[in-house]
Design an enzyme around this catalytic site. Structure first.
Site, PDB file in Angstrom:
ATOM      1  N   ARG A 124     -78.310 -31.202 105.462  1.00  0.00           N
ATOM      2  CA  ARG A 124     -77.326 -31.383 106.545  1.00  0.00           C
ATOM      3  C   ARG A 124     -76.666 -30.090 106.996  1.00  0.00           C
ATOM      4  O   ARG A 124     -75.574 -30.096 107.550  1.00  0.00           O
ATOM      5  CB  ARG A 124     -76.251 -32.395 106.156  1.00  0.00           C
ATOM      6  CG  ARG A 124     -76.816 -33.775 105.880  1.00  0.00           C
ATOM      7  CD  ARG A 124     -75.734 -34.812 105.793  1.00  0.00           C
ATOM      8  NE  ARG A 124     -76.335 -36.093 105.455  1.00  0.00           N
ATOM      9  CZ  ARG A 124     -76.664 -36.451 104.221  1.00  0.00           C
ATOM     10  NH1 ARG A 124     -76.408 -35.636 103.208  1.00  0.00           N
ATOM     11  NH2 ARG A 124     -77.215 -37.610 104.004  1.00  0.00           N
ATOM     12  N   LYS A 146     -78.383 -22.134 120.099  1.00  0.00           N
ATOM     13  CA  LYS A 146     -79.401 -23.148 120.404  1.00  0.00           C
ATOM     14  C   LYS A 146     -80.581 -22.936 119.470  1.00  0.00           C
ATOM     15  O   LYS A 146     -81.155 -21.845 119.413  1.00  0.00           O
ATOM     16  CB  LYS A 146     -79.891 -23.010 121.846  1.00  0.00           C
ATOM     17  CG  LYS A 146     -78.978 -23.612 122.883  1.00  0.00           C
ATOM     18  CD  LYS A 146     -79.699 -23.659 124.222  1.00  0.00           C
ATOM     19  CE  LYS A 146     -78.798 -24.159 125.313  1.00  0.00           C
ATOM     20  NZ  LYS A 146     -79.481 -24.151 126.627  1.00  0.00           N
ATOM     21  N   GLU A 188     -84.941 -10.260 130.914  1.00  0.00           N
ATOM     22  CA  GLU A 188     -83.698 -11.004 130.622  1.00  0.00           C
ATOM     23  C   GLU A 188     -82.486 -10.065 130.639  1.00  0.00           C
ATOM     24  O   GLU A 188     -81.364 -10.506 130.907  1.00  0.00           O
ATOM     25  CB  GLU A 188     -83.792 -11.726 129.272  1.00  0.00           C
ATOM     26  CG  GLU A 188     -84.832 -12.855 129.219  1.00  0.00           C
ATOM     27  CD  GLU A 188     -84.339 -14.187 129.824  1.00  0.00           C
ATOM     28  OE1 GLU A 188     -83.249 -14.229 130.432  1.00  0.00           O
ATOM     29  OE2 GLU A 188     -85.082 -15.180 129.681  1.00  0.00           O
ATOM     30  N   LYS A 230     -73.395 -12.863 127.027  1.00  0.00           N
ATOM     31  CA  LYS A 230     -73.819 -14.213 126.647  1.00  0.00           C
ATOM     32  C   LYS A 230     -72.729 -14.888 125.815  1.00  0.00           C
ATOM     33  O   LYS A 230     -72.429 -16.070 126.010  1.00  0.00           O
ATOM     34  CB  LYS A 230     -75.154 -14.197 125.891  1.00  0.00           C
ATOM     35  CG  LYS A 230     -75.636 -15.620 125.616  1.00  0.00           C
ATOM     36  CD  LYS A 230     -77.105 -15.752 125.287  1.00  0.00           C
ATOM     37  CE  LYS A 230     -77.448 -17.219 125.045  1.00  0.00           C
ATOM     38  NZ  LYS A 230     -78.812 -17.402 124.530  1.00  0.00           N
ATOM     39  N   GLU A 240     -73.350 -26.399 126.820  1.00  0.00           N
ATOM     40  CA  GLU A 240     -73.945 -26.498 128.155  1.00  0.00           C
ATOM     41  C   GLU A 240     -73.560 -27.778 128.886  1.00  0.00           C
ATOM     42  O   GLU A 240     -74.400 -28.549 129.335  1.00  0.00           O
ATOM     43  CB  GLU A 240     -75.476 -26.340 128.101  1.00  0.00           C
ATOM     44  CG  GLU A 240     -76.054 -26.066 129.478  1.00  0.00           C
ATOM     45  CD  GLU A 240     -77.442 -25.432 129.470  1.00  0.00           C
ATOM     46  OE1 GLU A 240     -77.822 -24.770 128.481  1.00  0.00           O
ATOM     47  OE2 GLU A 240     -78.127 -25.597 130.480  1.00  0.00           O
ATOM     48  N   ARG A 244     -72.581 -22.811 131.263  1.00  0.00           N
ATOM     49  CA  ARG A 244     -73.671 -22.155 130.521  1.00  0.00           C
ATOM     50  C   ARG A 244     -74.976 -22.156 131.321  1.00  0.00           C
ATOM     51  O   ARG A 244     -75.850 -21.311 131.114  1.00  0.00           O
ATOM     52  CB  ARG A 244     -73.865 -22.830 129.147  1.00  0.00           C
ATOM     53  CG  ARG A 244     -74.851 -22.093 128.244  1.00  0.00           C
ATOM     54  CD  ARG A 244     -74.799 -22.529 126.784  1.00  0.00           C
ATOM     55  NE  ARG A 244     -75.843 -21.858 126.020  1.00  0.00           N
ATOM     56  CZ  ARG A 244     -75.885 -21.779 124.695  1.00  0.00           C
ATOM     57  NH1 ARG A 244     -74.950 -22.328 123.964  1.00  0.00           N
ATOM     58  NH2 ARG A 244     -76.875 -21.151 124.097  1.00  0.00           N
ATOM     59  N   ASN A 248     -79.312 -19.434 133.349  1.00  0.00           N
ATOM     60  CA  ASN A 248     -80.654 -19.724 133.856  1.00  0.00           C
ATOM     61  C   ASN A 248     -80.946 -19.069 135.210  1.00  0.00           C
ATOM     62  O   ASN A 248     -81.865 -19.476 135.906  1.00  0.00           O
ATOM     63  CB  ASN A 248     -80.864 -21.236 133.955  1.00  0.00           C
ATOM     64  CG  ASN A 248     -81.030 -21.855 132.580  1.00  0.00           C
ATOM     65  OD1 ASN A 248     -81.636 -21.245 131.694  1.00  0.00           O
ATOM     66  ND2 ASN A 248     -80.490 -23.036 132.389  1.00  0.00           N
ATOM     67  N   HIS A 251     -84.458 -18.602 136.473  1.00  0.00           N
ATOM     68  CA  HIS A 251     -85.293 -19.465 135.639  1.00  0.00           C
ATOM     69  C   HIS A 251     -85.881 -20.665 136.376  1.00  0.00           C
ATOM     70  O   HIS A 251     -86.899 -21.206 135.941  1.00  0.00           O
ATOM     71  CB  HIS A 251     -84.515 -19.954 134.411  1.00  0.00           C
ATOM     72  CG  HIS A 251     -84.374 -18.914 133.333  1.00  0.00           C
ATOM     73  ND1 HIS A 251     -83.772 -17.693 133.548  1.00  0.00           N
ATOM     74  CD2 HIS A 251     -84.757 -18.917 132.021  1.00  0.00           C
ATOM     75  CE1 HIS A 251     -83.798 -16.991 132.404  1.00  0.00           C
ATOM     76  NE2 HIS A 251     -84.384 -17.715 131.475  1.00  0.00           N
ATOM     77  N   HIS A 255     -89.540 -20.815 135.524  1.00  0.00           N
ATOM     78  CA  HIS A 255     -90.142 -21.948 134.814  1.00  0.00           C
ATOM     79  C   HIS A 255     -91.256 -22.581 135.637  1.00  0.00           C
ATOM     80  O   HIS A 255     -92.297 -22.982 135.095  1.00  0.00           O
ATOM     81  CB  HIS A 255     -89.080 -23.014 134.505  1.00  0.00           C
ATOM     82  CG  HIS A 255     -88.202 -22.671 133.338  1.00  0.00           C
ATOM     83  ND1 HIS A 255     -86.901 -23.099 133.238  1.00  0.00           N
ATOM     84  CD2 HIS A 255     -88.440 -21.944 132.223  1.00  0.00           C
ATOM     85  CE1 HIS A 255     -86.369 -22.643 132.109  1.00  0.00           C
ATOM     86  NE2 HIS A 255     -87.282 -21.938 131.480  1.00  0.00           N
ATOM     87  N   HIS A 268     -92.432 -15.146 129.253  1.00  0.00           N
ATOM     88  CA  HIS A 268     -91.254 -15.778 129.863  1.00  0.00           C
ATOM     89  C   HIS A 268     -90.411 -14.776 130.675  1.00  0.00           C
ATOM     90  O   HIS A 268     -90.049 -15.039 131.834  1.00  0.00           O
ATOM     91  CB  HIS A 268     -90.414 -16.432 128.773  1.00  0.00           C
ATOM     92  CG  HIS A 268     -89.110 -16.975 129.255  1.00  0.00           C
ATOM     93  ND1 HIS A 268     -89.037 -18.070 130.109  1.00  0.00           N
ATOM     94  CD2 HIS A 268     -87.838 -16.562 129.035  1.00  0.00           C
ATOM     95  CE1 HIS A 268     -87.752 -18.298 130.372  1.00  0.00           C
ATOM     96  NE2 HIS A 268     -87.015 -17.413 129.734  1.00  0.00           N
TER      97      HIS A 268
END
Ligand code: NAD
Ligand code: MG
Length: 364
Positions: A124, A146, A188, A230, A240, A244, A248, A251, A255, A268
């Site tokens: 946990r 994340k 980035e 960030k 998010e 947040r 992107n 992106h 994407h 990416h």
């Protein structure tokens, strides 16, 4: 002289510092003493990174009195999946990790995301430390909490928000990184500068070449600025729920390009880089962004040998790929558009036809 920059991620009782500098791997053990609850750690890495950087990290931890186990996962995005985490649970049990043990991720974003999910779920949740070794993971994925893995039907579908106890960024580790990975990570960096840091943007315009040739001082300056930017966003919106999403920038286009090329053609950060130019052109139309800003962004992208034009796909293919973007509410595609260097807006009201027109103009 000590040259460490520390960036604090201010998340209340989950706050943690990010240490950035050259040679930090050899001091990692010392730095973690008193930070981790116990003395047993499992380093999760892959074969390539272990070969280059596993030994100094292990030595430093052992010298500080930690008992160290190390395990490798296979390289590549296809292994960022739940089966890999399952085999890591076996490694945790075999190494007799308990509630006070820690997981240390040594590698790029894939290792970090997988190891973080392991740390979030084993017993946990046990202590977690990020030691990112790609430029992308140093400026982006190791910060913000994340963690997770892909599902066969979609990227990052399984995961958690789980903050590390500490992030240790040794910019020396980039010396073994393939040049293409450095440039992709730099995509980035440009994004972060355009998004929220005009000083960083100006620095890249004058000293971007130093960053790309991995000059230690330039790297420390840039990595710290990106982590700070960030962290600032994550502090406002850890999970998010809103702001947040501006991370992107570039992106939505990026994407879509990755989808159309089945994640085979572009790294990416490369897809994001050309996506940034597209976001600027879209902002020219919808926000009246001066064309000079687009030109400056394009120059930074071009100077890093990152793509500045899109390959040919039909408008219908683009429309489908853009509409698949996960940020969409119903049918409306969300775009992040720069209002100026250092300031971006989230907009869900931009007609897809305008984006398709931008793509058409930017197609080679
Ligand atoms: P990666 O982890 O695949 O690393 C790129 C390549 O470089 C790999 O082959 C790796 O083995 C190798 N490598 C790593 N460090 C090295 C070093 N120092 N020397 C030599 N080789 C080295 O790719 P990445 O770009 O770091 O990360 C991409 C992943 O990050 C994606 O899965 C993406 O979804 C994820 N990501 C997560 C977040 C987040 O917030 N959690 C944010 C952005 C991206
Ligand atoms: Mg990204």
């Amino acid at each position: 002289m000590e040259r460490i920059t520390q960036v604090e991620v201010g998340l209340g009782d989950r706050a943690y510092p990010i240490d950035i500098g050259s040679g930090l791997l050899t001091q990692a053990g010392q730095g973690l003493t008193g930070v981790l609850r116990g003395k047993k750690v499992l380093i999760v890495t892959n074969g390539i990174v272990n070969h280059h950087w596993g030994a100094p990290l292990r030595r430093s931890l052992e010298e500080a009195g930690f008992s160290v186990a190390i395990t490798e996962i296979p390289d590549g995005e296809t292994h960022k999946r739940i089966e890999t985490v399952a085999s890591l649970y076996d490694a945790c049990v075999a190494a007799r990790l308990n509630r006070t043990s820690a997981i240390i991720a040594l590698g790029g974003g894939i290792v970090g995301d997988v190891a973080g999910f392991l740390a979030a779920t084993y017993m946990r949740g046990i202590d977690f430390v990020q030691v990112p070794t790609t430029l992308l993971s140093q400026v982006d994925s190791s910060v913000g909490g994340k963690v997770g893995v892909n599902h066969r039907d979609g990227k990052n579908l399984i995961g958690a928000f789980y903050q590390p106890k500490r992030v240790i960024i040794d910019t020396d580790t980039l010396s073994t990184l393939p040049v293409r990975e450095v440039r992709a990570g730099y995509g980035e960096v440009i994004k972060t500068a355009l998004l929220g840091d005009p000083d960083l943007f100006a620095f890249l315009e004058t000293a971007g070449a130093d960053v790309l040739r991995l000059d230690a001082a330039a790297l420390r300056r840039v990595v710290a600025a990106c982590c700070r930017a960030k962290a600032g966003v994550v502090e406002q919106d850890e999970r998010e729920a809103g702001i947040r999403a501006i991370l992107n920038l570039g992106h939505t286009f990026g994407h879509a390009l990755e989808t159309l090329t089945h994640y085979q053609t572009y790294r990416h950060g490369e897809a994001v880089a050309v996506g940034l130019i597209a976001a600027c052109r879209l902002a020219q139309t919808v926000l009246g962004l001066p064309e000079t800003v687009t030109d400056r962004v394009r120059r930074l992208v071009q100077a890093a040998d990152l793509p500045v034009r899109f390959p040919a796909f039909s408008a219908e293919e683009w429309r489908k790929a853009l509409a698949m973007d996960k940020k969409n509410q119903d049918d409306q595609v969300t775009f992040i558009v720069p209002a100026a260097i250092g300031q971006s807006l989230v907009r869900a009201d931009i007609p897809l036809s305008l984006a398709l027109a931008v793509i058409h103009e930017m197609t080679e």
